[in-house]
Design a protein around this motif. Structure first.
Motif, PDB file in Angstrom:
ATOM      1  N   PHE A 184      10.006   9.992   8.445  1.00 24.04           N
ATOM      2  CA  PHE A 184      10.254   9.812   9.692  1.00 24.04           C
ATOM      3  C   PHE A 184      11.431   8.972   9.825  1.00 24.04           C
ATOM      4  CE2 PHE A 184       5.425   9.697   8.862  1.00 24.04           C
ATOM      5  CZ  PHE A 184       5.191  10.578   9.985  1.00 24.04           C
ATOM      6  N   ASN A 185      12.700   9.598   9.088  1.00 22.56           N
ATOM      7  CA  ASN A 185      13.820   8.959   8.992  1.00 22.56           C
ATOM      8  C   ASN A 185      13.755   7.475   8.884  1.00 22.56           C
ATOM      9  OD1 ASN A 185      16.567   9.442   9.390  1.00 22.56           O
ATOM     10  ND2 ASN A 185      16.431   8.609  11.477  1.00 22.56           N
ATOM     11  N   ARG A 186      13.002   7.146   7.904  1.00 20.98           N
ATOM     12  CA  ARG A 186      12.778   5.937   7.201  1.00 20.98           C
ATOM     13  C   ARG A 186      12.885   5.814   5.766  1.00 20.98           C
ATOM     14  NH1 ARG A 186       9.381   2.247  10.236  1.00 20.98           N
ATOM     15  NH2 ARG A 186       9.803   0.276   9.664  1.00 20.98           N
ATOM     16  N   LEU A 187      13.736   4.811   5.243  1.00 20.58           N
ATOM     17  CA  LEU A 187      13.748   4.655   3.878  1.00 20.58           C
ATOM     18  C   LEU A 187      12.380   4.438   3.177  1.00 20.58           C
ATOM     19  CD1 LEU A 187      15.440   4.606   1.040  1.00 20.58           C
ATOM     20  CD2 LEU A 187      16.049   2.199   1.629  1.00 20.58           C
ATOM     21  N   ALA A 188      12.185   5.388   2.208  1.00 16.88           N
ATOM     22  CA  ALA A 188      10.795   5.097   1.480  1.00 16.88           C
ATOM     23  C   ALA A 188      11.116   5.656  -0.021  1.00 16.88           C
ATOM     24  CB  ALA A 188       9.574   6.008   1.999  1.00 16.88           C
ATOM     25  N   TYR A 189      10.212   5.250  -0.771  1.00 12.47           N
ATOM     26  CA  TYR A 189      10.505   5.661  -2.251  1.00 12.47           C
ATOM     27  C   TYR A 189       9.104   6.569  -2.782  1.00 12.47           C
ATOM     28  CZ  TYR A 189      14.255   2.517  -2.517  1.00 12.47           C
ATOM     29  OH  TYR A 189      15.295   1.914  -2.273  1.00 12.47           O
ATOM     30  N   ILE A 190       9.371   7.720  -3.421  1.00 10.92           N
ATOM     31  CA  ILE A 190       8.371   8.217  -4.273  1.00 10.92           C
ATOM     32  C   ILE A 190       7.735   7.251  -5.326  1.00 10.92           C
ATOM     33  CG2 ILE A 190       7.508  10.380  -5.490  1.00 10.92           C
ATOM     34  CD1 ILE A 190       9.509  11.862  -3.639  1.00 10.92           C
ATOM     35  N   TRP A 191       6.761   6.878  -5.410  1.00 13.57           N
ATOM     36  CA  TRP A 191       6.461   5.890  -6.601  1.00 13.57           C
ATOM     37  C   TRP A 191       5.387   6.482  -7.633  1.00 13.57           C
ATOM     38  CZ3 TRP A 191       2.018   2.497  -6.013  1.00 13.57           C
ATOM     39  CH2 TRP A 191       2.038   1.217  -6.914  1.00 13.57           C
ATOM     40  N   ARG A 192       5.665   6.360  -8.820  1.00 11.05           N
ATOM     41  CA  ARG A 192       4.569   6.563  -9.870  1.00 11.05           C
ATOM     42  C   ARG A 192       5.166   6.383 -11.105  1.00 11.05           C
ATOM     43  NH1 ARG A 192       6.167  12.935 -10.097  1.00 11.05           N
ATOM     44  NH2 ARG A 192       4.790  12.874  -8.068  1.00 11.05           N
ATOM     45  N   THR A 193       4.114   6.042 -12.092  1.00 11.51           N
ATOM     46  CA  THR A 193       4.242   5.386 -13.339  1.00 11.51           C
ATOM     47  C   THR A 193       4.653   6.922 -14.266  1.00 11.51           C
ATOM     48  OG1 THR A 193       1.964   6.102 -14.097  1.00 11.51           O
ATOM     49  CG2 THR A 193       2.154   3.999 -13.257  1.00 11.51           C
ATOM     50  N   ASP A 233       8.428  -0.056   3.858  1.00  9.83           N
ATOM     51  CA  ASP A 233       8.357  -1.165   4.300  1.00  9.83           C
ATOM     52  C   ASP A 233       7.159  -1.583   5.456  1.00  9.83           C
ATOM     53  OD1 ASP A 233       9.746  -0.338   6.153  1.00  9.83           O
ATOM     54  OD2 ASP A 233      11.112  -1.642   6.643  1.00  9.83           O
ATOM     55  N   CYS A 234       6.497  -0.497   5.696  1.00  8.32           N
ATOM     56  CA  CYS A 234       5.615  -0.560   6.876  1.00  8.32           C
ATOM     57  C   CYS A 234       4.369   0.447   6.434  1.00  8.32           C
ATOM     58  CB  CYS A 234       6.114  -0.166   7.971  1.00  8.32           C
ATOM     59  SG  CYS A 234       6.610   1.751   8.062  1.00  8.32           S
ATOM     60  N   LYS A 235       3.149   0.217   7.153  1.00  9.04           N
ATOM     61  CA  LYS A 235       2.074   1.058   6.885  1.00  9.04           C
ATOM     62  C   LYS A 235       2.321   2.270   7.672  1.00  9.04           C
ATOM     63  CE  LYS A 235      -2.844   1.192   6.914  1.00  9.04           C
ATOM     64  NZ  LYS A 235      -4.261   0.523   7.061  1.00  9.04           N
ATOM     65  N   GLY A 255       1.025  -1.364   0.128  1.00 13.53           N
ATOM     66  CA  GLY A 255      -0.088   0.168  -0.109  1.00 13.53           C
ATOM     67  C   GLY A 255       0.810   1.223   0.065  1.00 13.53           C
ATOM     68  N   SER A 256       0.236   2.347  -0.081  1.00 11.67           N
ATOM     69  CA  SER A 256       1.082   3.734  -0.348  1.00 11.67           C
ATOM     70  C   SER A 256       0.477   4.750   0.667  1.00 11.67           C
ATOM     71  CB  SER A 256       1.155   4.119  -1.674  1.00 11.67           C
ATOM     72  OG  SER A 256      -0.302   4.331  -2.162  1.00 11.67           O
ATOM     73  N   LEU A 257       1.257   5.646   0.980  1.00 13.08           N
ATOM     74  CA  LEU A 257       0.481   6.894   1.839  1.00 13.08           C
ATOM     75  C   LEU A 257       0.703   8.065   0.701  1.00 13.08           C
ATOM     76  CD1 LEU A 257      -0.047   8.257   4.301  1.00 13.08           C
ATOM     77  CD2 LEU A 257       2.257   8.867   4.526  1.00 13.08           C
ATOM     78  N   ASN A 258      -0.338   8.533   0.311  1.00 11.07           N
ATOM     79  CA  ASN A 258      -0.479   9.711  -0.401  1.00 11.07           C
ATOM     80  C   ASN A 258      -0.243  11.053   0.200  1.00 11.07           C
ATOM     81  OD1 ASN A 258      -0.950   8.107  -2.724  1.00 11.07           O
ATOM     82  ND2 ASN A 258      -3.286   8.257  -2.389  1.00 11.07           N
ATOM     83  N   VAL A 259       0.666  11.784  -0.079  1.00 11.13           N
ATOM     84  CA  VAL A 259       1.027  13.026   0.321  1.00 11.13           C
ATOM     85  C   VAL A 259       0.944  14.366  -0.455  1.00 11.13           C
ATOM     86  CG1 VAL A 259       2.995  14.199   1.462  1.00 11.13           C
ATOM     87  CG2 VAL A 259       2.830  11.846   1.818  1.00 11.13           C
ATOM     88  N   THR A 271       1.101  17.424 -11.128  1.00 17.33           N
ATOM     89  CA  THR A 271       0.798  16.881  -9.816  1.00 17.33           C
ATOM     90  C   THR A 271       1.528  17.415  -8.521  1.00 17.33           C
ATOM     91  OG1 THR A 271       0.210  14.822  -8.562  1.00 17.33           O
ATOM     92  CG2 THR A 271       2.074  14.564  -9.877  1.00 17.33           C
ATOM     93  N   ASP A 272       0.682  17.571  -7.620  1.00 19.12           N
ATOM     94  CA  ASP A 272       1.329  18.077  -6.321  1.00 19.12           C
ATOM     95  C   ASP A 272       1.168  16.733  -5.305  1.00 19.12           C
ATOM     96  OD1 ASP A 272      -1.576  18.175  -5.994  1.00 19.12           O
ATOM     97  OD2 ASP A 272      -1.487  19.956  -4.872  1.00 19.12           O
ATOM     98  N   LEU A 273       1.130  15.640  -5.683  1.00 15.46           N
ATOM     99  CA  LEU A 273       0.501  14.453  -4.969  1.00 15.46           C
ATOM    100  C   LEU A 273       1.984  13.513  -5.047  1.00 15.46           C
ATOM    101  CD1 LEU A 273      -1.302  12.924  -3.197  1.00 15.46           C
ATOM    102  CD2 LEU A 273      -1.914  11.506  -5.410  1.00 15.46           C
ATOM    103  N   LEU A 274       2.706  13.004  -3.777  1.00 18.17           N
ATOM    104  CA  LEU A 274       3.299  12.102  -3.905  1.00 18.17           C
ATOM    105  C   LEU A 274       2.952  10.889  -3.507  1.00 18.17           C
ATOM    106  CD1 LEU A 274       6.531  14.181  -2.142  1.00 18.17           C
ATOM    107  CD2 LEU A 274       6.178  13.756  -4.534  1.00 18.17           C
ATOM    108  N   GLU A 275       3.156   9.716  -3.966  1.00 17.97           N
ATOM    109  CA  GLU A 275       2.677   8.427  -3.553  1.00 17.97           C
ATOM    110  C   GLU A 275       3.870   7.697  -2.909  1.00 17.97           C
ATOM    111  OE1 GLU A 275      -0.204   4.741  -4.899  1.00 17.97           O
ATOM    112  OE2 GLU A 275       0.328   6.473  -6.388  1.00 17.97           O
ATOM    113  N   LEU A 276       4.035   7.399  -1.584  1.00 18.16           N
ATOM    114  CA  LEU A 276       5.172   7.000  -0.795  1.00 18.16           C
ATOM    115  C   LEU A 276       4.953   5.388  -0.586  1.00 18.16           C
ATOM    116  CD1 LEU A 276       5.709   9.746   1.732  1.00 18.16           C
ATOM    117  CD2 LEU A 276       6.745   9.499  -0.661  1.00 18.16           C
ATOM    118  N   ILE A 277       6.107   4.779  -0.925  1.00 14.25           N
ATOM    119  CA  ILE A 277       5.928   3.337  -0.568  1.00 14.25           C
ATOM    120  C   ILE A 277       7.063   3.019   0.476  1.00 14.25           C
ATOM    121  CG2 ILE A 277       4.578   2.624  -2.559  1.00 14.25           C
ATOM    122  CD1 ILE A 277       7.172   1.697  -3.885  1.00 14.25           C
TER     123      ILE A 277
END
Length: 123
Positions: free
Chosen positions: A70-79, A95-97, A27-31, A87-93
């Motif tokens: 939150f000092n955790r490795l994540a990725y901005i993810w998009r096609t 290793d946790c929710k 899943g992802s977090l939309n920012v 877009t002003d939206l970042l989709e973050l993925i």
């Protein structure tokens, strides 16, 4: 929207190869950005991961930018389609929710670090 679970679950092995993360949360977090208004991954500095659609037989190219939240490795993810949109939206993925792990709620402000110092700590 709301289909990250499907794609991250279906291609978990491929994402592990590309990110080095043992497991991505399906899943992802939309920012939504406050500033700058639009953010293009391909024109940003630092490391970018591009998965060509032919590489795994996918229908779309995937673009990922390492970052920290939150000092955790994540990725901005998009096609590549999403990259073409303003877009002003970042989709973050990651290793946790993030919502559960850090108590994130709609409307909360968070910091997503994507500068060169983040690149150095990820490489």
């Amino acid at each position: 929207m709301n289909n990250a679970n499907h794609w991250l679950s279906k291609y978990a092995k491929e994402y592990k190869i590309k990110t080095g993360l043992e497991q991505l949360y399906p899943g992802s977090l939309n920012v939504r950005l406050i500033s700058p208004q639009y953010y293009k991954l391909l024109s940003s500095e630092g490391k970018i991961i591009i998965i060509e659609k032919e590489e795994f037989g996918w229908q779309r190219q995937i673009i990922m930018k390492p970052c920290r939240v939150f000092n955790r490795l994540a990725y901005i993810w998009r096609t590549n389609n999403g990259e073409r949109d303003d877009t002003d939206l970042l989709e973050l993925i990651t290793d946790c929710k993030l919502r559960d792990e850090y108590g994130v709620r709609d409307g909360d402000e968070i910091i997503v670090e994507v500068d060169e110092c983040v690149k150095e700590s990820i490489d």
